[in-house]
Write an enzyme that holds these catalytic residues in place. Structure first.
Site, PDB file in Angstrom:
ATOM      1  CE  LYS A 169      -4.426   1.099   0.186  1.00  0.00           C
ATOM      2  NZ  LYS A 169      -5.614   0.389  -0.300  1.00  0.00           N
ATOM      3  CG  ASP A 208      -7.246   3.462  -1.028  1.00  0.00           C
ATOM      4  OD1 ASP A 208      -7.896   2.409  -0.990  1.00  0.00           O
ATOM      5  OD2 ASP A 208      -7.140   4.217  -0.035  1.00  0.00           O
TER       6      ASP A 208
HETATM    7  P1  NDP Z   1     -13.059   7.780  -2.838  1.00  0.00           P
HETATM    8  O1  NDP Z   1     -11.975   8.765  -2.674  1.00  0.00           O
HETATM    9  O2  NDP Z   1     -13.659   7.556  -4.171  1.00  0.00           O
HETATM   10  O3  NDP Z   1     -14.273   8.111  -1.823  1.00  0.00           O
HETATM   11  C1  NDP Z   1     -14.072   8.178  -0.444  1.00  0.00           C
HETATM   12  C2  NDP Z   1     -15.370   8.590   0.212  1.00  0.00           C
HETATM   13  O4  NDP Z   1     -15.229   8.472   1.622  1.00  0.00           O
HETATM   14  C3  NDP Z   1     -15.746  10.041  -0.069  1.00  0.00           C
HETATM   15  O5  NDP Z   1     -17.151  10.133  -0.083  1.00  0.00           O
HETATM   16  C4  NDP Z   1     -15.158  10.778   1.135  1.00  0.00           C
HETATM   17  O6  NDP Z   1     -15.819  11.988   1.448  1.00  0.00           O
HETATM   18  C5  NDP Z   1     -15.409   9.766   2.227  1.00  0.00           C
HETATM   19  N1  NDP Z   1     -14.421   9.946   3.309  1.00  0.00           N
HETATM   20  C6  NDP Z   1     -13.075   9.964   3.201  1.00  0.00           C
HETATM   21  N2  NDP Z   1     -12.518  10.183   4.399  1.00  0.00           N
HETATM   22  C7  NDP Z   1     -13.544  10.312   5.266  1.00  0.00           C
HETATM   23  C8  NDP Z   1     -13.633  10.542   6.647  1.00  0.00           C
HETATM   24  N3  NDP Z   1     -12.534  10.708   7.397  1.00  0.00           N
HETATM   25  N4  NDP Z   1     -14.869  10.593   7.213  1.00  0.00           N
HETATM   26  C9  NDP Z   1     -15.995  10.429   6.478  1.00  0.00           C
HETATM   27  N5  NDP Z   1     -15.971  10.204   5.148  1.00  0.00           N
HETATM   28  C10 NDP Z   1     -14.769  10.147   4.563  1.00  0.00           C
HETATM   29  O7  NDP Z   1     -12.476   6.400  -2.234  1.00  0.00           O
HETATM   30  P2  NDP Z   1     -12.942   4.918  -2.504  1.00  0.00           P
HETATM   31  O8  NDP Z   1     -14.408   4.859  -2.650  1.00  0.00           O
HETATM   32  O9  NDP Z   1     -12.080   4.345  -3.565  1.00  0.00           O
HETATM   33  O10 NDP Z   1     -12.489   4.197  -1.145  1.00  0.00           O
HETATM   34  C11 NDP Z   1     -13.344   4.118  -0.010  1.00  0.00           C
HETATM   35  C12 NDP Z   1     -12.859   3.017   0.919  1.00  0.00           C
HETATM   36  O11 NDP Z   1     -12.823   1.773   0.214  1.00  0.00           O
HETATM   37  C13 NDP Z   1     -11.453   3.196   1.493  1.00  0.00           C
HETATM   38  O12 NDP Z   1     -11.403   2.619   2.784  1.00  0.00           O
HETATM   39  C14 NDP Z   1     -10.595   2.355   0.545  1.00  0.00           C
HETATM   40  O13 NDP Z   1      -9.387   1.928   1.149  1.00  0.00           O
HETATM   41  C15 NDP Z   1     -11.529   1.187   0.319  1.00  0.00           C
HETATM   42  N6  NDP Z   1     -11.243   0.399  -0.867  1.00  0.00           N
HETATM   43  C16 NDP Z   1     -11.262   0.976  -2.107  1.00  0.00           C
HETATM   44  C17 NDP Z   1     -11.016   0.207  -3.222  1.00  0.00           C
HETATM   45  C18 NDP Z   1     -11.167   0.750  -4.604  1.00  0.00           C
HETATM   46  O14 NDP Z   1     -11.149  -0.041  -5.547  1.00  0.00           O
HETATM   47  N7  NDP Z   1     -11.346   2.048  -4.787  1.00  0.00           N
HETATM   48  C19 NDP Z   1     -10.605  -1.206  -3.108  1.00  0.00           C
HETATM   49  C20 NDP Z   1     -10.722  -1.742  -1.768  1.00  0.00           C
HETATM   50  C21 NDP Z   1     -10.985  -0.938  -0.704  1.00  0.00           C
HETATM   51  P3  NDP Z   1     -15.189  13.391   0.933  1.00  0.00           P
HETATM   52  O15 NDP Z   1     -15.485  13.439  -0.521  1.00  0.00           O
HETATM   53  O16 NDP Z   1     -15.911  14.419   1.735  1.00  0.00           O
HETATM   54  O17 NDP Z   1     -13.716  13.338   1.227  1.00  0.00           O
END
Ligand code: NDP
Length: 451
Positions: free
Chosen positions: A130, A170
């Site tokens: 990572k 991510d």
């Molecule tokens: P994105 O950047 O596309 O979206 C993240 C979302 O989570 C946004 O809506 C963001 O809100 C919100 N967010 C981020 N930090 C916080 C916080 N501290 N409190 C509340 N909301 C928060 O990321 P992904 O959808 O790709 O990833 C989301 C999760 O899934 C992560 O844990 C990632 O590690 C996991 N994941 C992702 C994969 C992928 O293929 N993308 C694969 C496997 C796991 P805002 O816009 O306001 O920042």
């Protein structure tokens, strides 16, 4: 070889805490896995003799580096970049890159540790890694993001490679950022290889990669419910996040006949009692993902919906919950509230979104509970398929890939059932995922001897 059979879980964890001071997320992730592994290896001498757990909980290497870039006002900015290469026993290191101000060594070590088990569970040959940086893409111009990505890759390129370490996206890293980083890698090395996944379709990306994590988390939920003779159709879902994982999870829930009641971001959540349908999901994708707008505006655009500033969605009664935002977004009290409101299944789209107290609440309540390392493995699985397509210089069809994603999620579910079945007929998916992920990596490590 010295045998550490007599070290118990607390003594082991005391050592982990001593060696990794202040790394709370990493220590939390190691404890969550070790609770199950300690029980499993009790009567398995070889794992003790080779100190497997201790070795998996020590990354192969942690690389940290300075990333300088110039903003649009000609100020020189300095960020810290990382790549944590946790374990490559069963394949090249593989795991995403996160750009977020909260990024720290502890968070990336926890994610790389989790990734090792997750990648093993997929059945594909991928090790765990990572990376990321404490760079905040929010509010930055496209050219600022480009300059940052180029500078980040100017150091990272010497540590990655299609047979060494293959990063992906991510939080904060989507197709745009992957494009900038791939462009810089190609420019520096003069090689067009599958060094990154999540690429654009025009330059080696795979169909279905974008949807894979969210869809996969719902396929896993579907498998858990089917195992209990139930289904998603007609059930309500509370989802957190509004990014890649959350919007695609919502999409698949809707396709399977469920009703999505909430989405959220770091500023609050929307509650839409009539349901967030495909059209509304498209609005969120466009508004948040493309225009990088404010989720609160959903409530003014959609009649009947309400905005809850600075709150999380866990108080909304539902049948199913999918935390898809970030780590530790749900604590024990919030998990207990979900259960007391009738929630009967939880599938983690995010990595470690539920803290240790919350995990115990779900386990004790005996509801269907899938940890992220099993439920969200669909993303890295399709990344693995992108690597195969790149090596073969081929592109598979959408239909083929959708089927492979479904089959892989089914396979992960079966492996969890194999190791996590309880005497009462239920399945402890946390235990099942931890042990199934561990065994494959551990057996490879034993085969290599002490390296
Ligand atoms: P994105 O950047 O596309 O979206 C993240 C979302 O989570 C946004 O809506 C963001 O809100 C919100 N967010 C981020 N930090 C916080 C916080 N501290 N409190 C509340 N909301 C928060 O990321 P992904 O959808 O790709 O990833 C989301 C999760 O899934 C992560 O844990 C990632 O590690 C996991 N994941 C992702 C994969 C992928 O293929 N993308 C694969 C496997 C796991 P805002 O816009 O306001 O920042």
């Amino acid at each position: 070889m010295k045998n550490d059979e007599h070290v118990n879980l607390e003594q082991f964890m005391a050592g982990v805490e001593r060696r990794n001071p202040h790394e709370t997320e990493f220590i939390q992730a190691v404890r969550e896995v070790s609770e199950d592994i300690f029980e499993f290896i009790q009567d398995k001498k070889k794992y003790h003799e080779y100190q497997i757990l201790r070795r998996i909980a020590e990354p192969d290497r942690v690389i940290s580096f300075r990333v300088c870039w110039e903003d649009d006002n000609h100020n020189i900015r300095v960020q810290r970049g990382y790549r944590v290469q946790n374990n490559n026993s069963i394949g090249p290191y593989k795991g995403g890159i996160r750009f977020h101000p909260s990024v720290s060594q502890s968070i990336l070590k926890f994610l790389a540790f989790e990734q090792t088990f997750k990648n093993s569970l997929t059945g594909l040959p991928m090790g765990g890694g990572k990376g990321g940086a404490d760079f905040n893409p929010k509010g930055k111009s496209e050219h600022e993001v480009m300059r940052f990505c180029q500078s980040f890759m100017t150091e990272l390129y010497r540590h990655v490679g299609d047979d060494t370490d293959v990063p992906a996206g991510d939080i904060g890293v989507g197709a745009r950022e992957i494009g900038f980083m791939f462009g810089q890698y190609k420019r520096i090395t003069n090689k067009f290889t599958g060094v990154l996944t999540g690429k654009g379709l025009a330059f080696g990306g795979s169909l279905v990669r974008t949807e894979a994590t969210g869809y996969g988390a719902v396929y896993f939920l579907q498998e858990m419910l089917a195992h209990r003779g139930d289904e998603i159709n007609g059930k309500t879902a509370v989802i957190s996040g509004a990014g890649n994982v959350a919007t695609h999870a919502a999409e698949k829930i809707v396709q399977l006949g469920g009703k999505v009641l909430t989405l959220s971001d770091s500023t609050g959540f929307i509650h839409d009692p009539v349901g967030i349908d495909q059209e509304k999901i498209e609005w969120v994708k466009e508004h948040k993902g493309v225009r990088r707008g404010n989720l609160a505006e959903y409530a003014t655009e959609h009649k009947g919906a309400t905005w809850h500033a600075a709150e999380k969605p866990w108080s909304v009664p539902c049948d199913m919950a999918l935390p898809c935002a970030t780590q530790n977004e749900m604590n024990g009290a919030e998990a207990a509230l979900l259960v007391s409101n009738g929630c009967m299944a939880v599938s983690e789209g995010a990595n470690m979104p539920v803290d240790l107290d919350g995990v115990h609440v779900f386990k004790d309540a005996g509801i269907c509970y899938a940890p992220g390392k099993a439920a969200n493995a669909g993303g890295v699985a399709v990344s693995g398929l992108e690597m195969s397509q790149n090596s073969a210089r081929l592109s598979w069809s959408e239909e083929q890939l959708q089927q492979q994603l479904k089959d892989i999620m089914k396979g992960i579910h079966s492996r969890c059932v194999e190791y996590g079945s309880l005497d009462n007929g239920k399945v402890d998916y946390v235990k099942g995922a931890n042990i199934a992920g561990f065994v494959k990596v551990a057996d490879a490590m034993i085969a290599y001897g002490v390296v």
